[in-house]
Design an enzyme around this catalytic site. Structure first.
Site, PDB file in Angstrom:
ATOM      1  N   ASN A   1      -2.868   9.713  12.353  1.00 10.75           N
ATOM      2  CA  ASN A   1      -1.406   9.565  12.345  1.00 10.75           C
ATOM      3  C   ASN A   1      -0.993   8.884  11.042  1.00 10.75           C
ATOM      4  O   ASN A   1      -1.120   7.666  10.914  1.00 10.75           O
ATOM      5  CB  ASN A   1      -0.955   8.741  13.553  1.00 10.75           C
ATOM      6  CG  ASN A   1       0.567   8.632  13.648  1.00 10.75           C
ATOM      7  OD1 ASN A   1       1.293   9.109  12.771  1.00 10.75           O
ATOM      8  ND2 ASN A   1       1.041   8.000  14.700  1.00 10.75           N
TER       9      ASN A   1
ATOM     10  N   GLU B   1     -10.014  -2.121   8.848  1.00  9.48           N
ATOM     11  CA  GLU B   1     -10.446  -3.271   8.059  1.00  9.48           C
ATOM     12  C   GLU B   1     -10.572  -3.003   6.569  1.00  9.48           C
ATOM     13  O   GLU B   1     -10.458  -3.920   5.757  1.00  9.48           O
ATOM     14  CB  GLU B   1     -11.768  -3.798   8.644  1.00  9.48           C
ATOM     15  CG  GLU B   1     -11.492  -4.426   9.994  1.00  9.48           C
ATOM     16  CD  GLU B   1     -12.707  -4.594  10.886  1.00  9.48           C
ATOM     17  OE1 GLU B   1     -13.175  -5.720  10.998  1.00  9.48           O
ATOM     18  OE2 GLU B   1     -13.170  -3.596  11.474  1.00  9.48           O
TER      19      GLU B   1
END
Lengths: 183, 709
Positions: B596, B669
């Site tokens: 997305n 991350e």
């Protein structure tokens, strides 16, 4: 017999989002806790409970305030608007819609405070209030342009640990109709 | 009954297209309820009391005065609390004893939980907690962390303590150019906006916990182990989570709430105060790192040595795996890395967004900038010359390594070609300007997960998976993945997460959540489509299939699997005030298939924002005398706010993991990795001064001044 103990509770009436609520509160109860624990209006968030993060921002008589630093008993007679009171039925407030469309959040926990703050920021700016980012603060200078720098300065009392600031600034600019100035 | 769709309603792909969050409306209207916001009848409120000494024993807990206060129901402490099982190995290792509250009289650090006061209202509980008299036999404490500690020792954590090949000393002696420097990073705190909160209720022998965590089946399994219950007797629900970043696993609040609920026979809620969050929920350890690089005149590495030290508590061994990037990014004939810990009278550190990689990349990517300067080579060119063919330590092939493409695309968009490499030569009024770059990498993996997928009688689909959406956009991503796997439109898919009743699943951690859960959803969808092809009608209860990816993930070939990225920053430095302002940032990532783009961009920018915060603001300071924090709150511990964060752009190059059913790697991350180094390198480019200690505070900039400007 000694003197009667001082009362620890008071009956108060709070006006929240246009509705009146009468309740008995412990005098130590903050407005934030009264909203969340007593009125079940949990949209207002508790991030730090000491006025440092902005998650509990509500509008008091139209001006933003951190509800964790307000005692509930002192909020009597004020017109309180929370995140639950911004939308017009199913129709989102333009600030809410811009946050949704531009992904101005991630976890969503600081979001109600950011949105309440943004609603007030747009009004403060439109009323000509300067900020620390305003170059010319003389009254005759008129309303400063709502640049990204102005928005960032005015919104800096609202922390977002997910790091959604970039899209929050865009959302505030869009809701204020200032997208071009805030590039 | 309705007829099952024989053909998918919509076949166009949803994965890769921008979708607003499926729970977005609830979040912007305040309707989304977080852990402390679910109503319970008969609820009591617990308030934790933490130790005021950094080491010693609890001599006595005098609860009489507290119990005499209005509304106070109980005071739990080591003298009366239920016993817990703590000698087990959980999903991610042995438990941190900080969570196993009230089991003994020892105090191993300041802010250790010593009691829980439970009352009818939070105000009453708080006052009683302040009243509670806890007396200690105090012992001298030691919180002095440094790399020079003789008691430091190497630890194998999730990665080996030491990797070694070649002769480092001989290589350095033979190198034309050598960099030998030490770097430090401070204690840093997750500071998720939602403080940890849990409500526990017992129903017969069953425990139900409403919680804020990064994995509901993970917390379920830990609580089951501690309370000696069958996991099926524990249900953990965690629907909306106000940020986690590694801090939201099993913590004192769930355990204390479950204990108190069992003692009182009514639901008990325990919410941590912001100050308590600073001592009870883990943190990123300070690190000291020494890097030695040896290269030929052309910048090709002969030697790479990266040694890292971190602190841990006396009750839990946690390794900050800062050598991670060195084991992935660059090869050399002599290649040595090590990770050592020092045990101190401090709280237990834990994973915090990009554990290891965030501090490790600051040191390594700063050292690489120093090497580029010494060699007179452009920092990007230096990195391109040192691109390894295979894993420098493992020798394994990379499952896609598009780092060079990230640097090329980033350089083009950032305008790197026009950069004058000389430091300290650009001015804008009182500001000195500079730009910097750094590489990023973060491991990707998948954890075994189960998912249930139901074809409903009305033609819609329901996914149930014990995933956690801690702000990552997991719900929305899984909706898109499920829609594509089912050949339907996202509007016809409902994804439910955050409930241990949905079966075991990987946590929202290690940048592995969306990949692990998508795999399980994809498998379930494949089976469901087969079932639907065979059955003509869907019964009222729907048709449900379950998937389990344990076998598929176990069969995954061993490869070097990582997300990569190139970070760019421009800073302005006022050496008269010491102020550093980041003016712009750009990150280009190779992080697999992006499910997305709307939420992925947010997450990558969020990571880069953490990089600004890490580079310039964040630092928790302990008082040597008390062993406790100074200013353990959001005024004393600075995280970046609006005014600190400029326009940041994040984008990506085409990338995939060929062995993943959706092609996903992980993006949670990698955005923070290298970001602080890019900023520090830009500060050098602005001022000519290297800042090897984070954060780059105004006093450090003032002291450092400028070099040759």
């Amino acid at each position: 017999m000694g003197p009667a103990p001082a009362p620890t509770h008071s009956a108060i009436t709070l006006q929240v989002n246009g509705e009146k609520y009468t309740l008995s509160v412990d005098h130590r109860t903050t407005l934030l806790d009264a909203l969340r624990e007593r009125l079940d209006l949990t949209g207002t968030k508790k991030g730090c409970d000491q006025g440092q993060c902005g998650a509990c921002t509500v509008l008091l008589d139209g001006r933003r305030a951190v509800s964790c630093l307000q005692l509930a008993v002192a909020a009597e007679g004020r017109e309180i608007t929370t995140i639950e009171g911004l939308a017009d039925g199913e129709r989102l407030h333009p600030v809410q819609q811009a946050f949704l469309d531009l992904d101005g959040y991630q976890c969503g926990y600081c979001t109600p405070g950011q949105i309440c703050s943004a609603v007030a920021v747009i009004e403060e700016h439109a009323a000509g209030w300067p900020s620390a980012a305003t170059d010319d603060v003389r009254p005759e200078a008129g309303v400063p342009e709502l640049t990204a720098e102005e928005i960032r300065e005015r919104m800096s009392g609202n922390l977002c640990r997910c790091g959604a600031y970039v899209s929050i600034v865009q959302a505030v600019a869009r809701a204020a109709g200032a997208e071009e100035a805030a590039v | 009954m309705t007829t099952a769709p024989t053909r998918p309603a919509a076949a166009q792909g949803s994965v890769g297209t921008a979708h607003t969050r499926v729970e977005g409306r609830d979040k912007v209207t305040g309707a989304a309820r977080y852990a402390a916001e679910i109503p319970f009848t008969g609820l009591a409120h617990g308030w934790l009391v933490l130790s005021t000494v950094a080491r010693g024993r609890i001599r006595a807990v005098d609860a009489d005065a507290a119990l005499a206060l209005p509304g106070v129901l109980a005071v739990l402490h080591h003298g009366n609390a239920p016993r817990l099982v703590t000698d087990y190995v959980g999903m991610l290792g042995v438990p941190d004893p900080t969570a196993a509250v009230f089991q003994h009289d020892r105090v191993p650090h300041a802010g250790w939980p010593v009691a829980l006061v439970v009352a009818e209202t939070p105000e009453q509980a708080r006052e009683a907690a302040d009243t509670l008299a806890v007396r200690y036999d105090e012992e001298p404490h030691d919180i002095a962390f440094s790399a020079a500690r003789p008691d430091a020792y190497p630890v194998d954590g999730y990665t080996p303590a030491v990797t070694e090949k070649g002769d480092v000393e001989a290589g350095l002696a033979a190198s034309a150019v050598v960099v030998d420097e030490e770097y430090t990073t401070p204690e840093e705190h997750h500071s998720a906006m939602e403080p940890h909160a849990a409500t526990a209720r017992w129903d017969g022998g069953r425990l139900e916990v409403v919680d804020s965590n990064q994995g509901s089946t993970w917390v379920q399994s830990e609580l089951a182990a501690m309370f000696a219950l069958d996991p099926s007797a524990v249900r953990v629900v965690s629907e909306h989570v106000g940020g986690g970043f590694g801090s939201k696993g099993v913590r004192a609040q769930q355990v204390a709430a479950a204990m108190a609920a069992s003692v009182l026979g009514r639901p008990v809620r325990v919410v941590l105060t912001r100050r308590q969050v600073f001592s009870l929920t883990g943190y990123r350890s300070p690190t000291a790192q020494r890097i030695r690089l040896g290269a030929d005149a052309g910048g090709r590495l002969r030697v790479l040595e990266h040694r890292s030290w971190n602190q841990t508590s006396t009750v839990y061994e946690f390794v900050e795996s800062s050598a991670g990037p060195a084991r992935v990014l660059y090869d050399a004939e002599a290649h040595r890395t090590s990770q050592e810990v020092v045990r101190l009278d401090v709280p237990s550190p834990t994973w915090m967004r990009a554990p290891g990689e965030a501090p490790g990349s600051f040191a390594l990517e700063s050292a690489f900038d120093e090497l580029a300067e010494k060699c007179g080579i452009d920092p990007i060119e230096l990195r391109l010359r040192n691109e390894p063919e295979t894993g420098p330590v493992s020798g394994l092939p990379f499952a896609g390594r598009n780092l060079a493409a990230c640097f090329r695309e980033g350089a083009r968009r950032f305008g790197w070609a026009e950069r004058d490499p000389r430091p300290g030569v650009r001015r804008d009024g009182r500001w000195l300007l500079g730009t910097g770059t750094a590489a990023a990498s973060f491991p990707v993996g998948a954890g075994a997960s189960t998912a249930a997928l139901t074809a409903e009688a009305d033609g819609t689909f329901t996914v149930r998976i014990a995933a956690a959406d801690i702000g990552t956009g997991a719900r929305t991503a899984l909706t898109l993945v499920a829609a594509d796997a089912l050949g339907t439109a996202p509007e016809r898919v409902r994804v439910r997460v955050g409930d241990s009743a949905f079966g075991s699943a990987w946590i929202a951690g290690g940048s592995m959540g969306t990949r692990s859960w998508s795999w399980a959803v994809t498998e379930a969808a494949r089976e469901l489509r087969e079932r639907l092809a065979l059955s003509g009608e869907i019964p009222p209860e729907g048709i449900t299939v379950r998937s389990d990816t344990t076998e598929a993930i176990g069969a995954l070939a061993r490869k070097e699997r990582h997300s990569f990225g190139a970070q760019f920053a421009e800073v302005a430095v006022d050496v008269a005030t010491g102020e550093v302002r980041v003016r712009r940032m750009l990150g280009i990532f190779a992080a697999g298939r992006i499910v997305n783009p709307l939420t992925a961009r947010s997450q990558l920018i969020g990571g880069m924002t953490w990089g600004i915060s890490m580079a310039l603001h964040e630092e928790a300071v302990r008082d040597r005398v008390t062993g406790a924090h100074y200013g353990a709150d959001l005024a004393g511990y600075h995280v970046a706010t609006h005014a600190d964060v400029p326009r940041i752009e994040a984008d990506w190059v085409d990338d995939t993991d060929p062995d993943d059913p959706v092609g996903i790697k992980g993006i949670g991350e990698v955005g923070i990795v290298g970001a602080a180094a890019a900023i520090a390198n830009a500060v050098w480019h602005a001022t000519g001064v290297r800042h090897r200690a984070l954060p780059i505070r105004p006093d450090r900039v003032l002291t450092g001044g400028t070099a040759g400007v």
